[in-house]
Scaffold this motif. Structure first.
Motif, mmCIF file in Angstrom:
data_model
loop_
_atom_site.group_PDB
_atom_site.id
_atom_site.type_symbol
_atom_site.label_atom_id
_atom_site.label_comp_id
_atom_site.label_asym_id
_atom_site.label_seq_id
_atom_site.Cartn_x
_atom_site.Cartn_y
_atom_site.Cartn_z
ATOM 1 N N LEU A 113 0.828 -1.206 0.000
ATOM 2 C CA LEU A 113 0.000 0.000 0.000
ATOM 3 C C LEU A 113 0.863 1.257 0.000
ATOM 4 O O LEU A 113 0.524 2.261 -0.648
ATOM 5 C CB LEU A 113 -0.913 -0.005 1.226
ATOM 6 N N SER A 114 1.968 1.191 0.731
ATOM 7 C CA SER A 114 2.858 2.342 0.780
ATOM 8 C C SER A 114 3.457 2.633 -0.589
ATOM 9 O O SER A 114 3.543 3.792 -1.009
ATOM 10 C CB SER A 114 3.969 2.090 1.794
ATOM 11 N N ARG A 115 3.890 1.562 -1.296
ATOM 12 C CA ARG A 115 4.457 1.762 -2.626
ATOM 13 C C ARG A 115 3.395 2.225 -3.620
ATOM 14 O O ARG A 115 3.685 3.003 -4.521
ATOM 15 C CB ARG A 115 5.097 0.460 -3.117
ATOM 16 N N GLN A 116 2.166 1.740 -3.453
ATOM 17 C CA GLN A 116 1.113 2.057 -4.412
ATOM 18 C C GLN A 116 0.552 3.464 -4.225
ATOM 19 O O GLN A 116 0.262 4.166 -5.198
ATOM 20 C CB GLN A 116 -0.011 1.019 -4.291
ATOM 21 N N PHE A 117 0.371 3.876 -2.964
ATOM 22 C CA PHE A 117 -0.292 5.158 -2.698
ATOM 23 C C PHE A 117 0.627 6.217 -2.084
ATOM 24 O O PHE A 117 0.250 7.382 -2.042
ATOM 25 C CB PHE A 117 -1.470 4.931 -1.740
ATOM 26 N N GLY A 118 1.801 5.813 -1.611
ATOM 27 C CA GLY A 118 2.670 6.762 -0.920
ATOM 28 C C GLY A 118 3.085 7.927 -1.787
ATOM 29 O O GLY A 118 2.919 9.097 -1.411
ATOM 30 N N ARG A 119 3.613 7.644 -2.979
ATOM 31 C CA ARG A 119 4.097 8.708 -3.850
ATOM 32 C C ARG A 119 2.972 9.627 -4.319
ATOM 33 O O ARG A 119 3.128 10.857 -4.298
ATOM 34 C CB ARG A 119 4.834 8.108 -5.039
ATOM 35 N N PRO A 120 1.817 9.089 -4.774
ATOM 36 C CA PRO A 120 0.727 9.993 -5.161
ATOM 37 C C PRO A 120 0.247 10.887 -4.018
ATOM 38 O O PRO A 120 -0.075 12.062 -4.230
ATOM 39 C CB PRO A 120 -0.378 9.042 -5.623
ATOM 40 N N VAL A 121 0.202 10.329 -2.797
ATOM 41 C CA VAL A 121 -0.239 11.130 -1.649
ATOM 42 C C VAL A 121 0.743 12.255 -1.369
ATOM 43 O O VAL A 121 0.351 13.410 -1.143
ATOM 44 C CB VAL A 121 -0.413 10.227 -0.406
ATOM 45 N N VAL A 122 2.040 11.925 -1.394
ATOM 46 C CA VAL A 122 3.056 12.949 -1.155
ATOM 47 C C VAL A 122 3.010 14.011 -2.249
ATOM 48 O O VAL A 122 3.092 15.222 -1.978
ATOM 49 C CB VAL A 122 4.459 12.308 -1.088
ATOM 50 N N THR A 123 2.862 13.583 -3.508
ATOM 51 C CA THR A 123 2.783 14.529 -4.630
ATOM 52 C C THR A 123 1.572 15.439 -4.505
ATOM 53 O O THR A 123 1.666 16.659 -4.715
ATOM 54 C CB THR A 123 2.731 13.772 -5.962
ATOM 55 N N MET A 124 0.424 14.871 -4.162
ATOM 56 C CA MET A 124 -0.785 15.670 -4.016
ATOM 57 C C MET A 124 -0.667 16.649 -2.852
ATOM 58 O O MET A 124 -1.090 17.808 -2.958
ATOM 59 C CB MET A 124 -1.997 14.745 -3.808
ATOM 60 N N THR A 125 -0.075 16.191 -1.745
ATOM 61 C CA THR A 125 0.111 17.079 -0.589
ATOM 62 C C THR A 125 1.015 18.250 -0.952
ATOM 63 O O THR A 125 0.740 19.401 -0.613
ATOM 64 C CB THR A 125 0.715 16.301 0.589
ATOM 65 N N LEU A 126 2.116 17.950 -1.656
ATOM 66 C CA LEU A 126 3.033 19.000 -2.079
ATOM 67 C C LEU A 126 2.337 19.990 -3.016
ATOM 68 O O LEU A 126 2.503 21.210 -2.885
ATOM 69 C CB LEU A 126 4.248 18.384 -2.772
ATOM 70 N N PHE A 127 1.545 19.477 -3.941
ATOM 71 C CA PHE A 127 0.819 20.339 -4.881
ATOM 72 C C PHE A 127 -0.158 21.248 -4.153
ATOM 73 O O PHE A 127 -0.258 22.445 -4.449
ATOM 74 C CB PHE A 127 0.076 19.471 -5.898
ATOM 75 N N LEU A 128 -0.885 20.714 -3.179
ATOM 76 C CA LEU A 128 -1.850 21.509 -2.434
ATOM 77 C C LEU A 128 -1.165 22.590 -1.605
ATOM 78 O O LEU A 128 -1.641 23.733 -1.542
ATOM 79 C CB LEU A 128 -2.690 20.594 -1.527
ATOM 80 N N VAL A 129 -0.050 22.237 -0.978
ATOM 81 C CA VAL A 129 0.666 23.218 -0.156
ATOM 82 C C VAL A 129 1.217 24.344 -1.020
ATOM 83 O O VAL A 129 1.067 25.536 -0.701
ATOM 84 C CB VAL A 129 1.805 22.536 0.626
ATOM 85 N N VAL A 130 1.859 23.996 -2.151
ATOM 86 C CA VAL A 130 2.416 25.006 -3.050
ATOM 87 C C VAL A 130 1.303 25.882 -3.621
ATOM 88 O O VAL A 130 1.445 27.107 -3.713
ATOM 89 C CB VAL A 130 3.230 24.341 -4.175
ATOM 90 N N SER A 131 0.188 25.259 -4.002
ATOM 91 C CA SER A 131 -0.937 26.032 -4.533
ATOM 92 C C SER A 131 -1.490 26.988 -3.490
ATOM 93 O O SER A 131 -1.811 28.147 -3.793
ATOM 94 C CB SER A 131 -2.040 25.087 -5.015
ATOM 95 N N PHE A 132 -1.587 26.520 -2.257
ATOM 96 C CA PHE A 132 -2.092 27.365 -1.175
ATOM 97 C C PHE A 132 -1.216 28.591 -0.970
ATOM 98 O O PHE A 132 -1.701 29.681 -0.652
ATOM 99 C CB PHE A 132 -2.162 26.538 0.116
ATOM 100 N N LEU A 133 0.098 28.430 -1.170
ATOM 101 C CA LEU A 133 1.023 29.541 -0.982
ATOM 102 C C LEU A 133 1.069 30.470 -2.190
ATOM 103 O O LEU A 133 1.233 31.689 -2.044
ATOM 104 C CB LEU A 133 2.434 29.002 -0.704
ATOM 105 N N ILE A 134 0.938 29.925 -3.396
ATOM 106 C CA ILE A 134 1.110 30.711 -4.611
ATOM 107 C C ILE A 134 -0.154 31.443 -5.028
ATOM 108 O O ILE A 134 -0.089 32.564 -5.558
ATOM 109 C CB ILE A 134 1.616 29.806 -5.754
ATOM 110 N N VAL A 135 -1.325 30.837 -4.809
ATOM 111 C CA VAL A 135 -2.574 31.433 -5.277
ATOM 112 C C VAL A 135 -2.774 32.869 -4.789
ATOM 113 O O VAL A 135 -3.141 33.754 -5.570
ATOM 114 C CB VAL A 135 -3.777 30.538 -4.883
ATOM 115 N N PRO A 136 -2.554 33.187 -3.496
ATOM 116 C CA PRO A 136 -2.721 34.589 -3.078
ATOM 117 C C PRO A 136 -1.797 35.554 -3.811
ATOM 118 O O PRO A 136 -2.198 36.674 -4.136
ATOM 119 C CB PRO A 136 -2.404 34.547 -1.576
ATOM 120 N N VAL A 137 -0.549 35.109 -4.079
ATOM 121 C CA VAL A 137 0.399 35.963 -4.794
ATOM 122 C C VAL A 137 -0.080 36.202 -6.221
ATOM 123 O O VAL A 137 -0.083 37.349 -6.715
ATOM 124 C CB VAL A 137 1.805 35.325 -4.794
ATOM 125 N N LEU A 138 -0.508 35.140 -6.896
ATOM 126 C CA LEU A 138 -0.991 35.283 -8.264
ATOM 127 C C LEU A 138 -2.253 36.135 -8.327
ATOM 128 O O LEU A 138 -2.404 36.982 -9.219
ATOM 129 C CB LEU A 138 -1.266 33.895 -8.872
#
Length: 288
Positions: free
Chosen positions: A5-30
């Motif tokens: 399960l970690s190999r199957q879902f770990g990377r997508p979860v980390v990628t999605m979390t990173l995307f959400l955090v970066v979007s949360f920070l960048i959207v107000p600036v944009l």
């Protein structure tokens, strides 16, 4: 099962979390940058695109009065009937912050090196004192007024204050870089080839720590340019630091004009960051 399960879902979860955090920070600036070109911003989103009025007012290309006074311009060169002018508050603030960074480099790098390289009596005290100015600008501003009254309200006083406030960031960034390096082995190799200690430090040790030095310089400049509390307390009269210019527009202007002022500052931060990276990389290149 858990490993699968970690190999199957770990990377997508980390990628999605990173995307959400970066979007949360960048959207107000944009959104702020886009809003600076809007004619009105009374609802959730700006409207009445596209206008350069807000930028012209902030840059002083359009007459404004009272508390909404825009950036002043100083003539620096007249040639053939043409006059080259620069925004005074912008150049003033960039110079102040760079002056603070220069002091941080001259003082912070040797301190970071000494703490990382040597074991000596009082090392803990030096390490603690080097990060002691990590206090709110309002506290250092009040103390600065009492300790150095002749420097208060002067450009040099602001530069010294900025360097004191941001010195811990330079020391910590460079010290971490030094601690990851085999300092003793590098020094012994250079000295065995006939290099003096100053030459060893300047041409071997410092270039190898350029990542930490450049990072520290960028952090110090960015924080110094945006330092409001210390500037508000110490600054007396004349050309305003950029932080006070931003405060004036944010508190006394329309939201779209405030968005233009903030966007201008963000563009300056990006430009200086890129410049410091380029200058640092080329300046520390020791190849012949």
């Amino acid at each position: 099962m858990s490993a699968t399960l970690s190999r199957q879902f770990g990377r997508p979860v980390v990628t999605m979390t990173l995307f959400l955090v970066v979007s949360f920070l960048i959207v107000p600036v944009l959104l702020t940058f886009v809003g600076s070109f809007a004619g009105e911003w009374s609802g959730v989103l700006p409207s009445d695109f596209v206008t350069l009025r807000n930028w012209r007012e902030v840059l002083g290309l359009t007459e404004t009065v009272g508390s909404q006074r825009s950036m002043g311009w100083d003539s620096i060169l007249s040639l053939g009937g043409y006059t080259l002018a620069v925004p005074s508050e912008l150049i003033f603030s960039v110079g102040l912050a760079l002056g603070g960074v220069l002091i941080n480099l001259l003082v912070g790098v040797p301190i970071a090196y000494a703490v990382a390289r040597y074991n000596f009596r009082g090392k803990e005290w030096v390490n603690a004192i080097s990060v002691l100015p990590l206090v709110p600008g309002v506290i250092l501003g009040v103390a600065f007024l009492r300790a150095y009254p002749t420097l208060s309200g002067t450009s040099f006083g602001l530069i010294v204050g900025y360097s004191l406030l941001k010195a811990p960031f330079m020391v910590m960034a460079v010290r971490s870089e030094f601690e990851s390096m085999p300092l003793q082995r590098l020094e012994e190799s250079a000295r065995s080839l006939g290099a003096s200690w100053p030459r060893t430090f300047l041409t071997v040790i410092v270039p190898n720590a350029k990542s930490g030095i450049i990072s520290g310089a960028i952090i110090c400049w960015t924080l110094a340019a945006a330092e409001f509390n210390f500037s508000y307390i110490v600054w007396a009269k004349g050309t305003q630091p950029l932080a006070l210019f931003l405060q004036r527009h944010i508190s006394n202007s329309s939201f779209t004009k405030a968005a233009a002022a903030v966007s201008m500052f963000f563009c300056i931060i990006v430009a200086i960051t890129v410049l410091l990276q380029q200058v640092g990389s080329r300046g520390f290149d020791t190849r012949g």
